[in-house]
Design an enzyme around this catalytic site. Structure first.
Site, mmCIF file in Angstrom:
data_model
loop_
_atom_site.group_PDB
_atom_site.id
_atom_site.type_symbol
_atom_site.label_atom_id
_atom_site.label_comp_id
_atom_site.label_asym_id
_atom_site.label_seq_id
_atom_site.Cartn_x
_atom_site.Cartn_y
_atom_site.Cartn_z
ATOM 1 N N SER A 143 0.862 -1.181 0.000
ATOM 2 C CA SER A 143 0.000 0.000 0.000
ATOM 3 C C SER A 143 0.894 1.225 0.000
ATOM 4 C CB SER A 143 -0.876 0.004 1.263
ATOM 5 O OG SER A 143 -1.504 1.254 1.441
ATOM 6 N N TYR A 156 -1.663 0.381 10.635
ATOM 7 C CA TYR A 156 -1.702 -0.110 9.258
ATOM 8 C C TYR A 156 -0.418 0.253 8.523
ATOM 9 C CZ TYR A 156 -3.560 -0.862 4.525
ATOM 10 O OH TYR A 156 -3.762 -1.282 3.232
#
Length: 259
Positions: A143, A156
């Site tokens: 990501s 995250y």
């Protein structure tokens, strides 16, 4: 003399997290490209339905229920293969958006286990099979969160940074072997479940993530990117490909149209 690379139709592509979103879309794209896809995820009904869909369309697909964080189950799964052509480490996800001061340690632990240890488990278990193929490819779907931090995203971000470092280090360690390591780092992607899961099923909070953004990426956009990278000639390695919607300049700068 170099050995000819087998055609895609004789090669297996394992896709983790294939029950929805990017994973399901990637499985469809690789099946269309001629790969024999193996769909893994915890939700048995979802991957079985997708396997049936792909088979009905004339493709080769098999569903295998699997929790990537269960190492014993992953090792057993790996025994089913002599060679594997492609491994797409897609299983992962985000939980919560709390600041560091109040973040839930269990959410952090779950994200690390899924995004990093899950990727490690599959990669370790299947690396000998990828080697044996003579032209293997490991894809890590990370990501943009793994490359730049943002407030409320530390858990995250830490997990996806771990996935990024895993890919980068593996590439260094296996150079000279017939296995490529590709990292695809998507930015804002609107899928049916990502934000909803992150916010514990709160649809209102999930909708605000994409509010005013005319065209966030779709799962198909990312799947197209993965399939393109995987189907490059064997000597071409796409080390890192960052893909964002035009409206997103960075993790913290997004153009939102006035309502």
């Amino acid at each position: 003399m170099a050995t000819a690379v087998p055609p895609a139709a004789s090669r297996i592509a394992v896709v983790t997290g294939a029950s929805s979103g990017i994973g399901a879309a990637t499985a469809r794209r690789l099946a269309e490209a001629g790969y024999r896809v193996v769909l893994t995820a915890r939700r048995k009904d979802r991957i079985e339905a997708l396997a049936e869909e792909l088979t009905a369309a004339g493709h080769s697909a098999t569903a295998y229920p699997l929790d990537v964080t269960d190492r014993a189950a992953v090792d057993e799964f790996a025994t089913a293969f002599r060679t594997v052509g492609v491994l797409v480490n897609n299983a992962g996800g985000a939980l919560g958006a709390d600041p560091v001061a109040t973040g839930d340690p269990q959410d952090w632990r779950t994200m690390y286990e899924t995004n990093v240890i899950g990727t490690l488990n599959l990669t370790q278990a299947l690396l000998p099979k990828l080697d044996a193929s003579g032209d293997g490819t490991v894809v890590v779907v990370s990501s943009t969160a793994g490359h730049a931090t943002y407030e409320g995203g530390a858990g995250y971000v830490a997990a996806k940074h771990g996935a990024h470092v895993l890919a980068e280090t593996l590439r260094l360690e296996i150079v000279g072997r017939p296995v490529r390591v590709i990292e695809i780092a998507p930015g804002m992607v609107k899928t049916e479940e990502f934000a909803l899961t992150r916010f514990g099923g709160d649809a209102e909070k999930a909708a605000k993530v994409y509010e005013g953004v005319a065209e966030p990426l779709t799962a198909d956009d990312v799947a197209d990117t993965i399939a393109w990278a995987v189907t490059r000639p064997p000597h071409v390695n796409i080390d890192l490909l960052v893909v964002r919607p035009r409206a997103q300049a960075s993790n913290t700068k997004v153009h939102r149209e006035a309502r």
